[in-house]
Scaffold this motif. Structure first.
Motif, mmCIF file in Angstrom:
data_model
loop_
_atom_site.group_PDB
_atom_site.id
_atom_site.type_symbol
_atom_site.label_atom_id
_atom_site.label_comp_id
_atom_site.label_asym_id
_atom_site.label_seq_id
_atom_site.Cartn_x
_atom_site.Cartn_y
_atom_site.Cartn_z
ATOM 1 N N GLY A 36 -13.771 5.903 -33.346
ATOM 2 C CA GLY A 36 -14.364 4.631 -32.929
ATOM 3 C C GLY A 36 -14.873 4.701 -31.501
ATOM 4 O O GLY A 36 -15.968 4.228 -31.183
ATOM 5 N N THR A 37 -14.069 5.312 -30.641
ATOM 6 C CA THR A 37 -14.453 5.459 -29.235
ATOM 7 C C THR A 37 -15.680 6.354 -29.100
ATOM 8 O O THR A 37 -16.611 6.035 -28.352
ATOM 9 C CB THR A 37 -13.276 6.032 -28.421
ATOM 10 N N ILE A 38 -15.683 7.465 -29.819
ATOM 11 C CA ILE A 38 -16.844 8.365 -29.780
ATOM 12 C C ILE A 38 -18.100 7.616 -30.246
ATOM 13 O O ILE A 38 -19.163 7.720 -29.614
ATOM 14 C CB ILE A 38 -16.583 9.636 -30.622
ATOM 15 N N ALA A 39 -17.979 6.847 -31.325
ATOM 16 C CA ALA A 39 -19.133 6.068 -31.812
ATOM 17 C C ALA A 39 -19.599 5.075 -30.752
ATOM 18 O O ALA A 39 -20.804 4.950 -30.496
ATOM 19 C CB ALA A 39 -18.762 5.335 -33.100
ATOM 20 N N GLY A 40 -18.663 4.376 -30.118
ATOM 21 C CA GLY A 40 -19.028 3.426 -29.070
ATOM 22 C C GLY A 40 -19.728 4.099 -27.901
ATOM 23 O O GLY A 40 -20.718 3.597 -27.369
ATOM 24 N N MET A 41 -19.225 5.264 -27.515
ATOM 25 C CA MET A 41 -19.829 6.010 -26.403
ATOM 26 C C MET A 41 -21.232 6.498 -26.764
ATOM 27 O O MET A 41 -22.147 6.433 -25.942
ATOM 28 C CB MET A 41 -18.917 7.171 -26.007
ATOM 29 N N VAL A 42 -21.405 6.975 -27.984
ATOM 30 C CA VAL A 42 -22.728 7.445 -28.431
ATOM 31 C C VAL A 42 -23.732 6.289 -28.415
ATOM 32 O O VAL A 42 -24.859 6.447 -27.935
ATOM 33 C CB VAL A 42 -22.629 8.098 -29.834
ATOM 34 N N LEU A 77 -9.997 8.436 -25.056
ATOM 35 C CA LEU A 77 -9.894 9.715 -25.762
ATOM 36 C C LEU A 77 -8.684 10.520 -25.278
ATOM 37 O O LEU A 77 -8.002 11.168 -26.078
ATOM 38 C CB LEU A 77 -11.177 10.528 -25.587
ATOM 39 N N LEU A 78 -8.413 10.460 -23.977
ATOM 40 C CA LEU A 78 -7.259 11.198 -23.425
ATOM 41 C C LEU A 78 -5.929 10.572 -23.837
ATOM 42 O O LEU A 78 -4.963 11.279 -24.094
ATOM 43 C CB LEU A 78 -7.349 11.264 -21.900
#
Length: 190
Positions: A36-42, A77-78
């Protein structure tokens, strides 16, 4: 009439930052916090690229909002804790409230300065109204920041995403409606 770049900037100011939130909420529900975080960042990076390509310039508010998304996304992410990503709207609103309040305290209200820049022949009564509005809006944004913080810490991801994507605009519309009623009823339309 508003030009195409002006309409696009207004659209991005009102709806910028919503796509990363929606992407985070949808993907997080199905695949977890990390994806979810990766999608938000992208999607945040996509907003910057879109502005650069189509508007030829990235607005400061877009840089700031998406820098927060990337920084807090990195912390998420961390730590594998989605609350960090969810705090981005609250931090953004706290900063905006601080800018409005600070400009009022310094007797250089941001709204009045921006309006005067757009229209140097702004009537004095409009400047007075914008100065007062600037101070009141700082309180509204402070309230929304506090509510966004509470939502990030205690609400479900869906409820948090609703607040960020729709709820904040509902709060602003209610406030603006109250402001119009106040001006018409209690101030005689001035």
């Amino acid at each position: 009439p508003m030009t195409k770049p002006s309409r696009s900037r207004l659209f991005l100011l009102l709806f910028g930052g919503i796509l990363p939130v929606v992407a985070f909420a949808i993907v997080e529900e199905k695949y977890g916090v990390i994806w979810g975080t990766i999608a938000g960042m992208v999607f945040g990076i996509g907003e910057v690229i879109y502005e650069k390509i189509y508007l030829k310039k990235v607005a400061g508010v877009t840089w700031f909002s998406n820098a927060l998304i990337l920084i807090l996304g990195g912390v998420t992410l961390l730590s594998a804790d989605g609350v960090w990503f969810k705090l981005q709207p609250a931090i953004f609103l706290f900063c905006f409230a601080g800018i409005l309040a600070g400009s009022s305290i310094l007797k250089k209200p941001l709204l009045a300065a921006m309006a005067a820049k757009q229209n140097p022949s702004l009537p004095p009564q409009a400047v007075v109204m914008l100065k007062a509005l600037n101070a009141r809006l700082s309180i509204v944004f402070l309230f929304m920041a506090a509510l966004s913080t509470w939502a990030a810490l205690r609400w479900s991801t869906e409820a948090w995403a609703f607040l960020k994507s729709v709820g904040v605009f509902i709060i602003l519309l209610v406030y603006l409606g109250a402001e119009i009623i106040y001006r018409r009823v209690f101030r005689g339309g001035h």
